[in-house]
Design an enzyme around this catalytic site. Structure first.
Site, PDB file in Angstrom:
ATOM      1  N   ARG A 236       0.849  -1.183   0.000  1.00  0.00           N
ATOM      2  CA  ARG A 236       0.000   0.000   0.000  1.00  0.00           C
ATOM      3  C   ARG A 236       0.891   1.243   0.000  1.00  0.00           C
ATOM      4  NH1 ARG A 236      -2.920  -3.290  -1.259  1.00  0.00           N
ATOM      5  NH2 ARG A 236      -5.050  -3.791  -0.579  1.00  0.00           N
ATOM      6  N   GLU A 265      -4.914   6.945  -5.770  1.00  0.00           N
ATOM      7  CA  GLU A 265      -5.121   6.075  -6.934  1.00  0.00           C
ATOM      8  C   GLU A 265      -6.481   6.370  -7.556  1.00  0.00           C
ATOM      9  OE1 GLU A 265      -4.519   1.996  -5.833  1.00  0.00           O
ATOM     10  OE2 GLU A 265      -2.520   2.369  -5.038  1.00  0.00           O
ATOM     11  N   HIS A 284      -1.456  -0.559  -9.848  1.00  0.00           N
ATOM     12  CA  HIS A 284      -2.022  -1.435  -8.811  1.00  0.00           C
ATOM     13  C   HIS A 284      -2.539  -2.742  -9.429  1.00  0.00           C
ATOM     14  CE1 HIS A 284      -3.858  -1.358  -4.512  1.00  0.00           C
ATOM     15  NE2 HIS A 284      -3.411  -2.564  -4.848  1.00  0.00           N
TER      16      HIS A 284
END
Length: 319
Positions: A236, A265, A284
């Site tokens: 993260r 994000e 991601h």
């Protein structure tokens, strides 16, 4: 008929990778393929939906969002946990929160993909060849013999050390909960936090984001790393102090970074990471694999069907 929203299906595959017929007669499904935006936009878009299926932490469900969705009764997240859900607010509203299973360890593979790109410039040289550029300009570095620092030796961290050993790397590990005995069981050398950052040629992060881990990797830790070292973050973004990392990369106090996760994000178009030539970026993708999706989306269908029938679902209890 119950209305169900499937959020953040960026690749438009949700309806293809699961059989939705078990709920078709009772549920009207709407798929959202792009980020909805901020809290107000989420609240506006999801009015009237009793069921919402989230894709991990792509769209946060904080107290404001939850309180702004009076029709919401069932909230499903892919995976077994989701730090972006206010579970207490859901419990207060009587909203059932449940999750899904997963398949394999796709994040471990991506972590090594980032390592390989940083050390062997595969994508860079591929682009040069296709552009007709002169033959071969980089000198790569072999993973064999390098010290692999693993921050967090849970299921995923252990998987990464196993792969690292197959490459001939020497794994060391530390986390706030790791003990020397646990590290030894996994065939990994236990070290102090200070030694983890000082000794690692490649440091890969595999801990859960929490109040304790937020900002755990800061200027001090980055400053103690070798100038030839690489940082890999597939966990993260906020675990690493973003400003400190940008500074370290700009000053070349570390050799580079492979990043799959970010503070915000999707990553803003004008973000500094996009302009740094010693950073490899992916959007991601850690858990994004066909095998994983083929487990997650059918589990979502099962959760909805069970909830409609008043049967047990994979409940995520409030903390």
């Amino acid at each position: 008929m119950v209305r169900a929203a499937i959020l953040d299906d960026y690749q438009n595959v949700a309806l293809k990778l699961a059989d939705w017929s078990p709920i078709a007669k009772d549920v009207e499904v709407k798929v959202f393929n792009a980020p909805l935006g901020g809290d107000d936009a989420v609240i506006k878009a999801l009015q009237g939906f009793a069921v919402v299926s989230m894709m991990r932490e792509r769209t946060p469900f904080n107290r404001k969002v939850i309180e702004g969705l009076p029709d919401l009764k069932l909230l499903i997240t892919t995976g077994a946990r989701n730090a972006s859900i206010d579970l207490k607010a859901c419990a207060k509203r009587g909203i059932t929160v449940c999750g899904t299973g997963g398949a394999g360890s796709p994040t471990a593979g991506l972590a090594f993909g980032l390592m390989m790109e940083l050390t062997r410039s595969i994508g860079f040289e591929n682009a040069r060849m296709k552009a007709g550029e002169p033959w071969q300009v980089t000198v790569g570095q072999d993973l064999e013999g390098l010290t692999l620092g693993v921050l967090g030796l849970g299921k995923l961290g252990q998987r990464v050390t196993t792969i690292g050993k197959a490459f001939g790397m020497k794994p060391i590990a530390w986390s706030q909960n790791l003990t020397p005995e646990k590290a030894k069981e996994g065939g990994t050398e236990y070290v102090s936090k200070e030694d983890l950052f000082k000794r690692a040629d490649i440091l890969s992060i595999h801990i859960v984001l929490s109040d304790r881990s937020r900002g755990l990797v800061g200027a001090k830790e980055l400053g103690s790393m070798k100038k030839t070292a690489f940082l890999i973050n597939t966990s993260r973004g906020p675990i690493v102090d973003e400003k400190a990392l940008i500074s370290a990369l700009q000053s070349k106090s570390i050799a580079g970074a492979g990043l799959d996760v970010f503070d915000i994000e999707p990553l803003p178009r004008d973000h500094a990471f996009r302009r740094l030539d010693n950073v490899v970026l992916t959007p991601h993708l850690g858990y994004v694999s066909e095998q994983n999706y083929r487990k997650m989306y059918p589990d979502i269908v099962e959760d909805i069907r069970a909830w409609l029938d008043g049967k047990p679902v994979r409940v995520i209890p409030p903390k």
